[in-house]
Design a protein around this motif. Sequence first.
Motif, PDB file in Angstrom:
ATOM      1  N   VAL A 163       0.857  -1.182   0.000  1.00 26.03           N
ATOM      2  CA  VAL A 163       0.000   0.000   0.000  1.00 26.03           C
ATOM      3  C   VAL A 163       0.896   1.237   0.000  1.00 26.03           C
ATOM      4  N   LYS A 164       0.604   2.167  -0.867  1.00 24.52           N
ATOM      5  CA  LYS A 164       1.394   3.397  -0.931  1.00 24.52           C
ATOM      6  C   LYS A 164       1.242   4.186   0.372  1.00 24.52           C
ATOM      7  N   PRO A 165       2.293   4.841   0.830  1.00 22.87           N
ATOM      8  CA  PRO A 165       2.207   5.607   2.079  1.00 22.87           C
ATOM      9  C   PRO A 165       1.312   6.833   1.932  1.00 22.87           C
ATOM     10  N   ILE A 166       0.725   7.247   3.024  1.00 17.60           N
ATOM     11  CA  ILE A 166      -0.107   8.456   3.023  1.00 17.60           C
ATOM     12  C   ILE A 166       0.796   9.676   2.872  1.00 17.60           C
ATOM     13  N   GLU A 167       0.415  10.585   1.973  1.00 16.00           N
ATOM     14  CA  GLU A 167       1.196  11.789   1.712  1.00 16.00           C
ATOM     15  C   GLU A 167       0.352  13.031   1.961  1.00 16.00           C
ATOM     16  N   SER A 168       1.026  14.142   2.220  1.00 16.02           N
ATOM     17  CA  SER A 168       0.321  15.400   2.514  1.00 16.02           C
ATOM     18  C   SER A 168      -0.494  15.886   1.317  1.00 16.02           C
ATOM     19  N   SER A 169      -0.112  15.466   0.111  1.00 10.22           N
ATOM     20  CA  SER A 169      -0.828  15.904  -1.089  1.00 10.22           C
ATOM     21  C   SER A 169      -2.093  15.091  -1.352  1.00 10.22           C
ATOM     22  N   ASP A 170      -2.304  14.014  -0.600  1.00  7.86           N
ATOM     23  CA  ASP A 170      -3.495  13.189  -0.791  1.00  7.86           C
ATOM     24  C   ASP A 170      -4.756  13.948  -0.420  1.00  7.86           C
ATOM     25  N   PHE A 212       2.429  -7.704   1.302  1.00  2.00           N
ATOM     26  CA  PHE A 212       1.606  -8.895   1.530  1.00  2.00           C
ATOM     27  C   PHE A 212       1.356  -9.566   0.192  1.00  2.00           C
ATOM     28  N   ASP A 213       1.175 -10.873   0.220  1.00  2.78           N
ATOM     29  CA  ASP A 213       0.932 -11.630  -1.012  1.00  2.78           C
ATOM     30  C   ASP A 213      -0.475 -11.371  -1.533  1.00  2.78           C
TER      31      ASP A 213
END
Length: 228
Positions: free
Chosen positions: A154-161, A181-182
């Motif tokens: 899962v992509k990390p949460i970013e301030s631009s989200d 995870f598989d």
Amino acid sequence: MSFTGCIQASKGGFIEAVEERGTPKTVLNHYDLAIKFHAYSSIPKTFSNDGYPYVGESTITGYMPNKCHETPPPHPTHFIRLDDKYEPYYIQMDENGVGISAPVWPYRAIGHYIESLYEQEFSHPGSYKACITSFRDFLKTLPETNPGNVLCVVKPIESSDDEYMAKRKRELIDEYGNGSFDLESVPSDKRYYIFNGPVRFTLKDTSDWMAHGYGSSQPVQVQESLFL
């Protein structure tokens, strides 16, 4: 229909204005009247600099290259196929087995590919037909990749989200964690949300992938609008 024929089919004073002017009935002599009387349908779509409409295909304007009969050079292309309930998903991979595109259904992969052909058409005019057929066949015959060989992160949460994206990431992280995870561990009825979520995909083992021809050269290329 000639310009004269178009004039006769017009209404609202255009015919009378043309007759009153008394000049030869060409587009150049009367385009201002067509604008004045909103008689745009009176203007043939293709006409010469002298104002006379062409009949049939023009041979002096436009890009009309001779069709190429040579096969375009192949482009190394790597894809994996992941089957789902309705349609298979395709992910473009780099040579190391790392996903460089979002998972897409066949029609989107083909659509992006067609858009990418414009540059090739300059060097190999007319080759697009064979290339599209080849790419479509390539996707159809691509075997399914073993979900146990696919790692998801899962992509990390970013301030631009935005709020929605941040929420989706939090939900997936809460369920699957920050690590990898598989794909095989995800129930089949929930994989849709993984394929359409903020997730990156990587192959754990590329030896089998390469051995079965997934990375063979094909006359295909996909534009970067597919890239993550």
